[in-house]
Design a protein around this motif. Sequence first.
Motif: not given
Length: 47
Positions: A21, A25-31
């Motif tokens: 990842l 480009k990570a989404k907020k839930w991934q962060m």
Amino acid sequence: MYKLLAKLNKLLLPSFTKQGLDLAKAKKWQMAIIAWRYFVTTKALDQ
């Protein structure tokens, strides 16, 4: 307590490093998951 949480994180939460990842480009839930895993890991290492 944090060592137990770290083991649970390893079992239950996905490893985005293995998936390759890109943090930009990570989404907020991934962060949020990355931040949680970092927090628990650093606390577990401090004990």
